[in-house]
Design an enzyme around this catalytic site. Structure first.
Site, PDB file in Angstrom:
ATOM      1  N   GLY A 128       0.813  -1.270   0.334  1.00 28.64           N
ATOM      2  CA  GLY A 128       0.054  -0.143  -0.047  1.00 28.64           C
ATOM      3  C   GLY A 128       1.260   1.380  -0.013  1.00 28.64           C
ATOM      4  CB  CYS A 129       0.459   4.583  -0.976  1.00 29.13           C
ATOM      5  SG  CYS A 129      -1.610   4.969   0.091  1.00 29.13           S
TER       6      CYS A 129
END
Lengths: 349, 349, 349, 349
Positions: C152-153
């Site tokens: 994920g970011c």
């Protein structure tokens, strides 16, 4: 001496931005008691949940219109979207006065309404009673009206700038070009892809070119003053800001009129209007200088095209373009000072 | 019954954002008459030129402090930058009360001031008379003070959130970590590259890590309550918005304290404080919900780290963080309702 | 000499922001031919209609996954939302390699997945084959993987900053506090009220406090390095910008470690990693300095709390936090230069 | 087959936004070697200090022009402000070709230059050699030119939209009204109050009404095609975004021309121009769809005023409006593919 009478108000469409700004302003008006907040889809919710910024107000929770005892309401502020407002307002007892911010009672011809708003008007007989609520130009009619149809945000900015000039025959009714720019709140709170932050942010584009619904309203009012049908160019743009509206109007000068003459005519026309301010020469109207206030700033500028001039007006679309003007009309209807509850100065920066 | 006495006020530093918001609010206070606007670099200019959004006010043009007849002034609102305020205030007649928004009278120890603000204090004797103007916590002292030193914007948000908790021994004084975020107006109106629109827009970064000037002020006040020196982590960030300040405080729970206990303590502490609002469980403080208002919203949240909790506070840095709190202090000093002139609801969107 | 082989790629979820950035980058990669764009709800529409900024590309119109001849596809870039990705990927022929940007193959324990993502995983047997695609730390495994689950970011920004420090035992695994800030594009293109321009603009607030779905992923990877379960504080905030992510990590120093030692360890760890840049002392990571690029900027700062340090990392959430890292992994999987197709410098201002 | 020749380039004015974008693009051009970065006020500083987003490039530190060995430079990209560029360029050896992004060589008449730019031109003899660098319209001249004067950002957007229409006599040269909107980066990096974040954010206003310096340039080029002097209305506005420029051109149709005919003429005119894209009917140009790219999107729309049409063009002011077009001209001058180094797709969101 300040009046002590209290007007009981209900807000229709309390979950939208227009409704929210109406509540924000009305809650601080010394002669208004907000007795009902109506929003079908949010009935049962406290206001703090729908609008946390209004959480400090002690107001009743949101309800549906069926749940209201209308005999205890004096005035309704209508913040519903066009097309849904006329039916709700038609149901109200005659004793209730209405300040409507939707488009439903602005157009005098129900056919024009049906054509532009895509549906029959359910209460055409009420249109006749409705007064167009551009306060500065229709004060006397507003005073006595049962239904006041507040102008759209764009028409407010455009008509305040152009009506006095057309009336004074300083500009031609032909070839009026209006390049308008609006903040995103003008599109309302309904979910649409183009108003997501990531879509509208850091970007600018025109929309509704040639067919924006505020066109017939502007043409109706300009036509009424011109004495014959007026066709305009009106090109709105979406700008990456929340509030604010700027209209850059390119007009053809009539006869020997000059930009200076236009400026003088506007200044004279609004001499006793507290909210319309013709900016000094050398100053340029800017939306950030009226934000959060009921002011309209107007400037007139020489054009390089000799036969033309440029008239620029700036308002906050939710205040002078909607809830603020509604409250101003309320003040006129009930005999209060026009500025009552609208003293807030612009919020800058 | 409303008081009819009128206090004559001068605003020092009328060309900055703090000064502008002070004028915006004071101009609508029923008991204030603004008699002088002071801004050295803009002397001679009308206010409308410096701040077009205030152009509707009929106020005297800007002047230098030499041009003032101080005998006609009751109170001075100080909006000068730190380091320039103390000299100006030292020159004022004793009869004038001062509500200063600069940092110059906040630190009780002139040595600490010199160390953090890079210069000797020219009026250390006045520091003793000054009261730290965190209204909710020092009302009684403020009432009688000649000089009220309003807290910085960050300290206001942090101390409102943490002082009652530390006082009640619900949190430890050690290991307090404050991650703060501010809108760009907090950096003032002075030209600096990092606050250009093209530099700050669409971006986010910390600044002043470990050495922001609001640190000693926060540590001084926390230490006073803790009874011994307190060292904190305070890491401010610049966020791409004009107004607003959010402080996310990571605190260690004392003894068996819980997030719920913290919430209750805060609610009890601010029960009679109209501007501090402990948000409902499930609601999260947000700067856009206090913008333009004097409110402080505080929320308490459970941390995944069992021994910790998260306290979040949101204010408008120019209102509760500066001019609004100054006016609130003015009200306390002169015996007016604490909310007078500060009734504006937040502007959202 | 540049390789001339061409890999045929399909993009799953081509109508979201992640998909769009994947197309933007892959379309300019010299060895990729995009053969299919899949987006159920937009099947039949040309890409120019869904994303006008990609209108210059000559690519096939969007289709449903049923319409694909999968025998002609070498690799799939997965841009579907979590929860919908695993079923689609389970259906793909074994011959197709997958670079997935959803959360569906990141968590090694299907129970943890079910707990945090609210539903059973339909293809738990595939999880075993999947490699966690934090390129800089798992290059060798990625090279051979069939399925790469891109982080994920937030985990990308956090783990790049903390993994080497924890591995080198320079920081404690306890008491890690991560205050994260993200631009609005991180919330995707699905219509939600809180990401409207008028709601998110000019405002800042935390969200998902204590329960953001990126928590287990970060804890899983930190735990793997620490050798035992790790619990963190992770508090994300929504900031008024489209792209960008900043993580301010407050860490406890282990033994006699110092901020300087942390900086050196990070520099050594990423010496041969072209996209991770440890900023010079005196420089501070900022999202606007990595926007539109695959870079991650990391800085280490002394804390006033002696036992602690501050590690700050900045990425573009849609590039290094998603599509860029996916392309980087693709390069590793197929033996291309890691930077191929990712040479774009940040777009500033 | 790709050319392997390398052109040695120096960038004049490397500390401004135009210079930065020139470096960003040129650094990735396969046939350019940047050998010198010139910025008087920043001489001695590494590029990473002036522009952290370019910190990953291994380029020489900034220098003054005196410190350059000009015999080792093939081409100069000029990013200096108008008024300072002509003197620097006049000093260069004849062997060096120049792609200038300033205004100094755009106007063919030195008198017009002096009048609009407030000072004598120091090298009027060079003006004769300079070619106006609107790539799509002057490719042949550019190929052979020693000095290419790249158009201003506004003229680029306006002339790409209008030149083919005027040339084809589809629109009248009279009564052209151009309402232009620009992002703040167009004002450069020099410190000015009106481009502070807190001043320009959340606001919109016109500026330079009737006297913007891009007027004579637009009139010169339109006049050249019309065969006689042309006077236009050009009204620029500052919009709250960093990059992007939108020109809404209100034009009078000639003879029996229609919006459809205008669209066809534009499409035909740019059929072989890779960067100018006439958008599909039903699509509207938007700055967010060209951001960071060298594209110009143009749309034509029917006006409610029968004799008129609306032509809308959108560019990124720093790319197609400056550095991108400069690189495009460089490609033409040196015989490279026009798109070389300019393949970047727009960055959206």
């Amino acid at each position: 001496m300040a009046s002590t009478k209290t007007i009981k108000a209900a807000v229709l469409g309390a979950s939208g931005y227009t409704g929210a700004d109406m509540i924000r302003l009305a809650a601080r008006h010394p002669n208004i008691e907000i007795v009902a907040l109506i929003a079908k889809g949010h009935a049962g919710q406290p206001l703090a949940q729908v609008f946390p910024h209004l959480g400090s107000l002690e107001l009743p929770a949101l309800v549906t219109s069926d749940q209201i005892d209308w005999s205890k309401v004096d005035v309704v502020f209508g913040g519903l979207p066009h097309g849904t407002s006329h039916a709700e307002i038609a149901k109200l007892p005659q004793s209730i006065r209405v300040v409507d911010m939707s488009a439903d009672f602005r157009l005098r011809d129900p056919k024009t309404y049906a054509e532009w708003y895509g549906g029959e008007h359910s209460a055409p007989e009420l249109i006749k009673d409705a007064v167009y609520g551009l306060t500065e130009h229709y004060r006397n009619k507003i005073k006595a009206a049962r239904i006041v149809a507040c102008p759209g945000c764009y028409p407010t900015a455009v008509l305040l700038a152009l009506l006095p000039l057309l009336k004074a025959k300083l500009i031609e009714a032909e070839d009026i070009i209006i390049d308008a720019k609006s903040g995103v709140s003008g599109a309302g709170r309904t979910l649409k892809q183009n108003i997501l932050f990531s879509e509208a942010g850091e970007g600018l584009s025109p929309y509704g070119i040639g067919n924006h619904r505020h066109v017939p309203e502007i043409e109706q009012e300009l036509g009424a003053v011109a004495g014959s049908a007026v066709t305009i160019n009106f090109t709105p743009h979406l700008a990456p800001m929340s509030r604010g509206e700027l209209c850059t109007c390119y007009v053809r000068l009539a006869g020997k009129a000059s930009a200076a003459a236009l400026r003088e005519a506007l200044a004279a026309s609004y001499e006793t209007s507290p909210f319309v301010h013709i900016v000094e020469e050398g100053t340029i109207p800017a939306t950030q200088h009226v934000r959060g206030s009921n002011y309209c700033h107007i400037g007139v500028f020489k054009d390089r095209l000799e036969s033309r001039a440029i008239v620029v007006s700036a308002i906050d679309n939710l205040v002078k373009g909607s809830a603020g003007q509604a409250l101003q009309n309320f003040n006129v209807m009930y005999g209060f000072e026009e500025t009552l509850g609208l003293e807030q100065l612009p919020l800058f920066p």
